[in-house]
Structures are given as C-alpha cells and as structure tokens.
Design a protein around this motif. Sequence first.
Motif: not given
Length: 281
Positions: A33-40, A43-49
């Motif tokens: 899980t990525v917590i950020a001010r903008r979307k990286p 992308t990946h199936p495991k990744l949640e932004v």
Amino acid sequence: MGMRAAIVVGATGLTGTSLVEQLCENDEYVSVTVIARRKPAFTHPKLEVKIRNLDTLEEKDIEFAHELYCCLGTTIKKAGSREAFEKVDFEYPLAIASLAKKRGIPHMLVITAMGANENSPIYYNRVKGKLEHDLMELGLQRLSIIRPSLLIGEREEFRLGEKAGEKVLKLVKPLLVGPLKRSRAIEASQVAKAMIVIALYGNKQPVTIYQSQELAKLDFPETQDEDVSREKLFNWDKHKLPSSSDEGDKVNQEVVINRDKYKIEETVVDKEVKFQHRRDR
C-alpha cells in the motif's frame, strides 16, 4: 510464497520508487500500500494507492501491515523554506510513526542520513538527528534507521548539487578506503533492496542503525537446492503389486487414528540469520 503486507510513504522519490517495485516483485509480499499525495507511475496487481494529504492523515488511513517503510525526504530549495523542509523530513515521519504504533504495526524502517546528529552544526543533519531521537522516544516495537550516503540514480527532477557531488565521489571512490569507505555514494535501488532484506532477515532489536557501507553489502541469503536422489524422488514401494496376504490383512485391519499427531501448536521461532554480503565492486 509469503503473506506479508507493507505500507510505503515517500513512494514517488528516488528510493521509494525502487522500493515499491521491488516489494511488488518479492514473493514474501502479497500486499503493498502506497500513501502519497500523487499517484506513482508504477502499477502492479499487488499495489494499492491511497491519495492522501499528509497534513490531515488519520489513523483510519493506515491499515495493519507487517512493515511501514518511510522514504520521505526533500531539500530546503525544493521545499522553499526551513519550515517546509522540517514538515516533510521531520513532522510527517514522526506523525506517521505515531499512527502506525496505534495500528499495531510491528516494524518501521525510515531513511535519515549518513551524518544524522541532533547536535550537528549542519542544519540538514541536525533535523535528521532530531527525527531519529524522537522516533526512538516514541517506543516503537521495532525501528530500523537507514543512514545512506549520497544517493545516486535516475531522478525525475534534476538536482545540480547532487549531480556534482555524485561526480566528485565517483572520482575519489578509489581513495575512500577504511573509515572513509562509509562516504561512498550508493545506488538508491541498493538501499531499497537492503531495506527489504532488513525487514525479512534483519536484527530483531528494538532499535538498529544501518550505516551506508553496510547497506551497500546487504543482499538476500543464498538458497541451496536440496540434493534429492532418484530413489527418494520416486517412491518405488508405492507401485509394488500387493500380495494376496497383504490384501487379506488390509480387510481385517483395525483403523486407529492418532489424534495427538494432528494437534496444532503455535510456536514462535526467533533465530539469527546471517546475511549474504556482496563483494565490493
């Protein structure tokens, strides 16, 4: 395949970008899980932004994870002022650590700096040292402090000072031996890999500080394939034709289930794992 979950803040920077990619490709992790001010961009199936304003981050924004990786960092020039710089490099990491503690996240890994020291005459190092001190005072279950030297790699933005420093360190690298070895520049991708190695196999002490020269050598342990003989691989007895006497015994045999064999116990094993160190190039 493992069942670990990770949270990354500061995922759009040089080290954070590489860290997220490596976590998603690592078989031990099923959720990143990525917590950020903008979307990286990655992308990946495991990744949640989760797009969040770090000024208003709340406990509900942070779910449970096995590791919280903090790669937040900026420069005074980019931030615009010392106050803005301290907000990114000090206030945000400390606030996020506090929320992670409330959520029961057992391990936080945070990038500071090689010269971090709250009593340093250098402002940048002083802020990083103050962050380390306050994180230790927070009483986290496990804290790993990552102190890299100058980070090198392909950044989205051009930083003249870091590019100049990178060239100088490359020229003098052969001279940086002994105690000076810690000043060698380090690839951001190697720092990211070292953080994952530390998370999976590192020191289980409440607080551990990893210096740049150690980060440069950390690698995943080598796995050795077990030598399985042809006899073990193929169970020939299983394919033997049963005799008539065997069949008769089978019919009249009493079946007894050993229930003690199937009793489930929870056991925690904590053993020291030695790292496989890479040879310096």
